[in-house]
Each structure stands twice: as C-alpha cells, then as structure tokens.
Design an enzyme around this catalytic site. Structure first.
Site: not given
Length: 324
Positions: A246-247
């Site tokens: 989720d980066e």
C-alpha cells in the site's frame, strides 16, 4: 534441484506481473547460491538498466550503465553464460561499475525473449573467485525460468516486455524499478539546472481494516482507486509509482520551490479522501504523505528517499496521536 522446482511453482503463482517475478527471483537466487547480490539488467539501446536488484546491488536499482565495455554487454552479444573470477583483473568488465556495486566476482547469464537476448541475470560477490561451475548451472536454470516468465508475460512485442518489467500489474503505475530509474534521471537533470526536485512517499491508511472487514478483493479495489486518484492529482511531468503493498511514490520535477510541492501534496490529499463506494459498500480511503525536496532536505538519492519516508511516518504518528 527440488528447491528450483519449488521456485518455479512460486513463480507461476505470481502470474504475469513480470516486475514482481524479477524481484522475487533475485531474492531467492541469493539463498540458492550464497551470492551477496543479484541483478536483472535489461538492454535498452546502448545501455544496461538495473530493473531488479538485491543484496549488495540493491541500492543501485534503476542504475544505467553503458552496454559497451561491460560483461553484461558481452553476454548480450554472445548469448553465453560468462564467469568473472576477479573484476580487478578481468579486462572484459566495467571495473568502475563493479567497484560502485562492491563486487569482485560474478556470473552473468543471458535472458532470451522471443529468440532475442534482451537482458542478463547476474549474481555477484564481494569476494574474488567465489563462484564455481555449480553456481553456473543454477544461474542458467533460473535464467531459463525468468525467460519463460518473460515470454508468457509478453508473448510477442519487446515494447510490451519492457512495460511489463517496469509497471505494476494491479494499478498500471510505474513499479519500484522504474521509480528509481526516473529519480536518478530527475536528480541528474536537477543538478545540471540547479532546480528543485521533490519526492513524495504515500502510505495508505486503513487498508488492513478494509481487507479484514470486506476481503482482499475490496482491498485491491481500494489500492487501484488510490492509485488512480494519486495519478489524477499529479501533473503530466510527475512520475507516480506503486512501490509495493500500500506504498506509493511520486517524483515531482519542474518545480519552482517547496511551495509548489506542498500544493501538489494538498491536492493529492483531498483527491484521495473523496468518498469511494465498492460494490455498494462505502470504503474510507486515506493516505499519509511525506515530502522531501532536493537539494533543501538532501542532495543524495537514498537520503532524499529516507527523508520523505521519515516525513510520512511523522504524519502517520500525528494522526494516531503519537508524539514525534
């Protein structure tokens, strides 16, 4: 051999996400061979580009080197597996590049796509005469696995192959390898022009809760939507990448000052937080955003990325009410 067979099974599970396959294999080859570094270099014009890198080569992800005068370039030309026992005495190697990576010995194997050698798979050690004929056999087998994955990811066109190797399958954004490639180029240009460049590090907030409550299909939908919103809020000159999980990372070029970067950050934050409904279920999407500006915050690439990461975590802690 059993470990290589098991590795092949794991590669199949990754599907057609070539970038993830490359990153996975170079990590595993270090375990199999005891090498201290591994690289997948793709030939792009007159250059060899580090599209996946681990171990001692990890910090060089995205590095571009001249194809001519290197062992990798020779491997492309001959299509043969090449062994270098000592880079300090081997006339075939780019000695300066070897010193930059920190290697003394290496094996380079060709990667073939659709009948053409398009890159190399390399393992490296900081010690001279580290590798044996057994290592050569292992690398040749793993190179064939990568080549097969290349074929099935992009069956015919070389342009599709490069896209698959440099873009995230889930979101369509640039992947980590392309992000660092673009960042190196942006910083080199900024140094020549004496202009600022900013790096944003974005980490989604609440994705675990979405996965736990609504399942991973909803989580993937949230990641895709967040990627779309970041891209929509970015400018045409910016690079938006999914760095993993989720980066996300964003490179802001063509800036006048820090204020211009802050405006982009504020626009992205508003865009990301807008309401989102997945299969009639409202999902809360948000992200913590860290900003670092060259040369104000850092002058070297790794330090600049670390500063953006540190700033992102400061934002995340402040939202949780934790002291900085």
């Amino acid at each position: 051999m059993l470990r290589i067979v098991n590795l092949q099974t794991d590669i199949v599970k990754l599907g057609h996400d070539l970038g993830s396959v490359l990153a996975f294999v170079i990590e595993q080859v270090q375990i199999l061979t005891g090498a201290q570094g591994a690289v997948v270099e793709l030939a792009e014009g007159d250059e060899m580009v580090y599209r996946a890198a681990s171990g001692i080569a990890g910090p060089q992800l995205g590095l571009r080197l001249a194809r001519r005068g290197s062992l990798s370039g020779l491997c492309i030309e001959t299509g043969e597996v090449l062994l270098c026992g000592d880079s300090e005495t081997d006339a075939r190697v780019d000695r300066e590049a070897c010193r930059k990576v920190g290697l003394r010995s290496m094996i380079v194997a060709p990667l073939c796509h659709n009948g053409t050698v398009v890159g190399v798979f390399k393992i490296a050690s900081p010690d001279a005469a580290f590798f044996t004929s057994g290592h050569v056999t292992i690398l040749r087998l793993l190179a064939e696995l990568i080549a097969a994955s290349m074929y099935y990811s992009a069956r015919y066109e070389a342009s599709e192959l490069y896209h698959r190797a440099t873009h995230d399958l889930l979101t369509g954004l640039a992947n980590r390898a392309l992000f660092y490639d673009r960042l190196r180029q942006a910083l080199a240009l900024a140094r020549r022009r004496a202009t600022p460049v900013a790096v944003l590090n974005l980490d989604m907030d609440g994705l675990k809760a979405i996965n736990d409550r609504h399942g991973h299909r909803a989580g993937d939908a949230a990641i895709r939507e967040c990627a779309l919103r970041i891209h929509r809020a970015a400018r045409a000159s910016d690079t938006v990448a999914r760095l993993g999980g989720d980066e996300f990372g964003v490179i802001l070029s063509e800036l006048l000052d820090r204020g211009g970067a802050r405006q982009v950050v504020e626009r992205m934050a508003r865009e990301i937080r807008a309401p989102f409904v997945y299969e009639e279920t409202p999902l809360a999407i948000d992200a913590s955003i860290g900003l670092a500006v060259f040369p104000e915050d850092a002058t070297e690439m790794d330090t600049l990325v670390e500063e953006a990461d540190r700033a992102m975590y400061a934002v995340k802690r402040s939202r949780k009410g934790e002291p900085d």
